[in-house]
Scaffold this active site. Structure first.
Site, mmCIF file in Angstrom:
data_model
loop_
_atom_site.group_PDB
_atom_site.id
_atom_site.type_symbol
_atom_site.label_atom_id
_atom_site.label_comp_id
_atom_site.label_asym_id
_atom_site.label_seq_id
_atom_site.Cartn_x
_atom_site.Cartn_y
_atom_site.Cartn_z
ATOM 1 N N ASP A 239 1.026 -1.077 -0.015
ATOM 2 C CA ASP A 239 -0.029 -0.061 0.053
ATOM 3 C C ASP A 239 0.860 1.221 -0.059
ATOM 4 O OD1 ASP A 239 -2.339 1.693 0.091
ATOM 5 O OD2 ASP A 239 -3.269 0.392 1.475
ATOM 6 N N GLU A 449 -17.108 9.773 4.756
ATOM 7 C CA GLU A 449 -17.005 8.294 5.084
ATOM 8 C C GLU A 449 -15.991 7.699 3.869
ATOM 9 O OE1 GLU A 449 -20.297 4.826 5.153
ATOM 10 O OE2 GLU A 449 -20.397 6.023 3.548
#
Length: 713
Positions: A239, A449
């Site tokens: 990542d 979100e």
């Protein structure tokens, strides 16, 4: 992959200097012109459409696709996404644009388990169930990559391996501690399906540690499980900037050189970030060998060869034309996916609305005319957006008056900077008074979100602090409902919300998720009954976070429908429709048999309505005599059937030993003799689903006998 591909990769790499090899392990890999290797940027996104590279078809967010419970549909979407990706790559590379988000290595899908509704990135996933996630993830990967393993249409990436679901604010130094049982029972299953059933080309590690090891440098995850247990042959990518966390935050190494070496030595081939810029220093310090570098680069060259990036190995997809980008066929599929994703949570009979009866509609709420509430995150640019307000206006034309009020900000206490609090309330109440029916558009969007760094910090770096509607939304809903007009709530969100008050007080609720760029068109059609919503919840809706363990607790105890001991507001697998589905003639092939033989379950599914319906027929298994903790019920079969009005279809499930297996505390997958139950129907076999729908599912008892048998995980 073929011997030819592997040998070609070995030949290429054998001609590289050590420095050239190391340069190819960076996500922005430079050209090696003398070997005919063009520059390449590995970083591209395609979670629900080609992202961040200009115009593209924007499909519903992944959690919405999960609500279809339809792997055929998800696979078809994956195929169209890679078609658009190919079209872009073909043209951009011809024009010398090989920058970020322009390649063929898509860092999707996200098959992490949505274990806690507070996690901000849960809407990127296919929900809380390992079985459903594995099936849909596999379908999307197959769609992206195509059927020819030697000539990939695109390369998919299963992420984030393997235990990753918040908190977002802590992800760079957090240690996710999970038992061996939970690892194999919940967190690893979908990844294995992506590797062994779909042949996913890449796997991305997570930011956090897993049981003490940083995921992007974990020997347990990357070597012992991924490559040795599962036989994974593709490449592993970190990542982004996660390897720097090894020494900066996890404190498991002392320098960037040690971090880079730890990652490579444990199986990470490609670095999204800058740590691998220090590989030469790590080599000079004796922390890493050239053989380890060579093995990594050979894997990277193999996929580039299979994608057709080398002149000697052309791609059959090199002529995919640019006209395929956001073409009519793909847009129609996106709108159909939006229709199929919607979940009807409540309906007292007000829906569908009748165009010849309703004379005025008030559309109210911060998500009524919001583009952000359509698209979620990791998203492309659409040439057209249709919000719920616009969809309703376009649908009714001049025949019905449409009033509009924003009502409140998404999460702040006022809309205008200099205004008083609740500065849009009076307008909202006024238009509600003028209308025959009110459509409230509430919820979230990906600005609050989502992923840490992308979402704002109002709600814990993208996570939710609780399940309540943010800001003034709940108060607005109550104020408008008090007017006394019929109220339909449209929820736009990627996760479970506390809708307890709405369940008691409004007339209808539809969960639209993030329905894609033109989702408002599908919303309007649903409201007026052009089709019936048919989606099912891929997550449990809890009444409150008070019912849940601590967010940082990675034990599955009392989490998701598989282990939750309380009463949910809306259960996993639940969803209503405007029509009626009848289940008849359910049967099981045996009441007792030896472990290892196939068990057949059949049922007739009838559409007793005037609507064309898509029904997700669900099969659940329960172990009544397990010697260790097992799920209360667990999904072990899904068949999505299309039923025309009056049509009946015969549905068959074949259960193998694995479907009755449990995971022991030491991680073995075994079938124990004893009593089981098998349930088949349109929902879970739980009391709350029965209460909400008024229907029971058929449950069969079956006895398996013989010895404890270990089966393939």
């Amino acid at each position: 992959m073929s011997v030819e591909t592997r040998e070609f990769a070995k030949k290429l790499v054998s001609q590289m200097t050590l420095e050239e090899k190391m340069s190819q392990m960076l996500y922005d890999s430079p050209a090696i012109e003398r070997l005919g290797i063009p520059e390449y940027n590995w970083w591209n996104e395609a979670l629900h459409g080609v992202a961040r590279a200009g115009d593209a078809t924007v499909y519903p967010q992944a959690i919405g696709l999960a609500a279809t419970f339809d792997e055929e549909l998800v696979g078809k979407i994956g195929d169209t996404v890679s078609t658009e990706g190919r079209a872009k790559f073909n043209q951009f590379s011809k024009k010398g644009d090989r920058g970020i988000y322009k390649g063929l290595t898509f860092w999707a899908p996200n098959v992490n388990i949505f274990r806690d509704p507070r996690w901000g990135r849960g809407h990127e996933t296919f929900g809380e169930d390992p079985y459903l996630t594995g099936r849909l993830g596999t379908a999307y990967i197959k769609g992206l990559q195509g059927e020819d393993k030697e000539h990939l249409k695109a390369a998919a990436c299963a992420k984030h391996f393997a235990v990753h679901s918040g908190p977002e604010a802590d992800r760079h130094y957090f240690d996710a501690k999970a038992s061996v049982q939970d690892m194999y029972d919940t967190y690893l299953y979908a990844f294995k399906r992506c590797v062994q059933d779909a042949g996913v080309e890449a796997v991305m590690g997570a930011y956090n540690r897993v049981n003490g090891e940083p995921a992007c440098g974990s020997k347990t995850l990357l070597q012992d499980i991924l490559r040795e247990e599962w036989g994974f042959e593709g490449h592993v990518v970190s990542d982004c900037w996660a390897i720097l966390d090894f020494h900066e935050h996890h404190k498991v190494t002392n320098s960037v050189q040690e971090s880079a070496a730890m990652a490579v030595n444990n199986g990470c081939d490609l670095n999204c970030g800058t740590a691998f810029l220090h590989l030469k220093e790590a080599y000079d310090e004796g922390l890493i060998t050239e053989d380890a570098i060579t093995a990594a680069v050979e894997r990277l060259m193999e996929v580039r060869i299979r994608l057709g990036m080398m002149e000697e190995y052309p791609s059959p997809y090199a002529d995919v034309p640019y006209e395929k980008v956001e073409c009519r066929e793909h847009v129609d599929l996106a709108i159909e996916a939006a229709r199929r994703s919607m979940v009807l949570l409540k309906n007292d009979g007000i829906l569908p609305l009748k165009k010849d009866v309703v004379r005025s509609i008030a559309v109210i709420g911060p998500n009524a005319n919001s583009r952000d509430a359509l698209v979620g995150n990791y998203v492309g640019t659409s040439s057209q957006y249709i919000t719920p307000l616009e969809g309703i206006q376009q649908y009714v034309g001049d025949f019905i008056r449409v009033y509009y009020a924003e009502g409140c900000h998404l999460y702040k206490d006022k809309v205008e900077f200099l205004a008083r609090e609740k500065d849009r309330f009076a307008e909202a109440v006024t238009v509600a008074e003028q209308a025959d029916v009110v459509v409230m558009c509430l919820g979230l969007d990906a600005t609050i979100e989502g992923e840490e760094g992308d979402a704002g910090n109002e709600y814990a770096s993208g996570d939710k602090l609780d399940l309540r509607l943010p800001g003034l939304q709940q108060e607005l809903l109550e104020a408008v409902t008090a007017v006394g007009k019929p109220v339909i709530l449209l929820l736009s969100a990627g996760s479970a919300m506390d809708l307890s008050w709405a369940e008691e007080h409004v007339n209808a609720i539809i969960d639209t998720w993030y329905p894609g760029a033109r989702g408002g068109k599908a919303v309007a059609e649903a409201l007026f009954g052009d089709f019936s919503p048919n989606g099912k919840l891929p997550v449990t809706f809890y009444a409150s976070t008070d019912d849940l363990p601590d967010f940082k607790d990675y034990s599955m105890d009392n989490r998701t429908y598989r282990y939750f001991k309380g009463t949910p507001l809306y259960p996993f697998g639940y969803g209503k429709s405007y029509g009626e589905i009848a289940y008849k003639n359910a049967a099981i092939s045996t009441e007792a048999q030896p472990i290892g033989e196939t068990v057949t379950v059949t049922v007739d599914v009838e559409n007793k309505s005037d609507y064309e319906l898509h029904e997700a027929v669900q099969l659940y298994v329960k172990d009544l005599q397990a010697t260790t903790r097992t799920p209360i019920w667990q999904l072990r079969g899904v068949k999505n059937v299309r039923l025309f009005p009056g049509e009946t279809k015969h549905v068959t499930f074949e259960l193998q030993a694995r479907d009755f297996a449990l995971i022991t505390e030491d991680g073995r997958c075994v079938v124990e003799p004893g009593a089981f139950q098998v349930a088949v129907g349109g929902q879970q076999p739980d009391a709350r689903s029965e209460q909400l729908t008024g229907k029971r599912v058929d449950v069969f008892d079956i006895l398996l006998y013989g010895r404890v048998t270990e089966v393939e995980y």
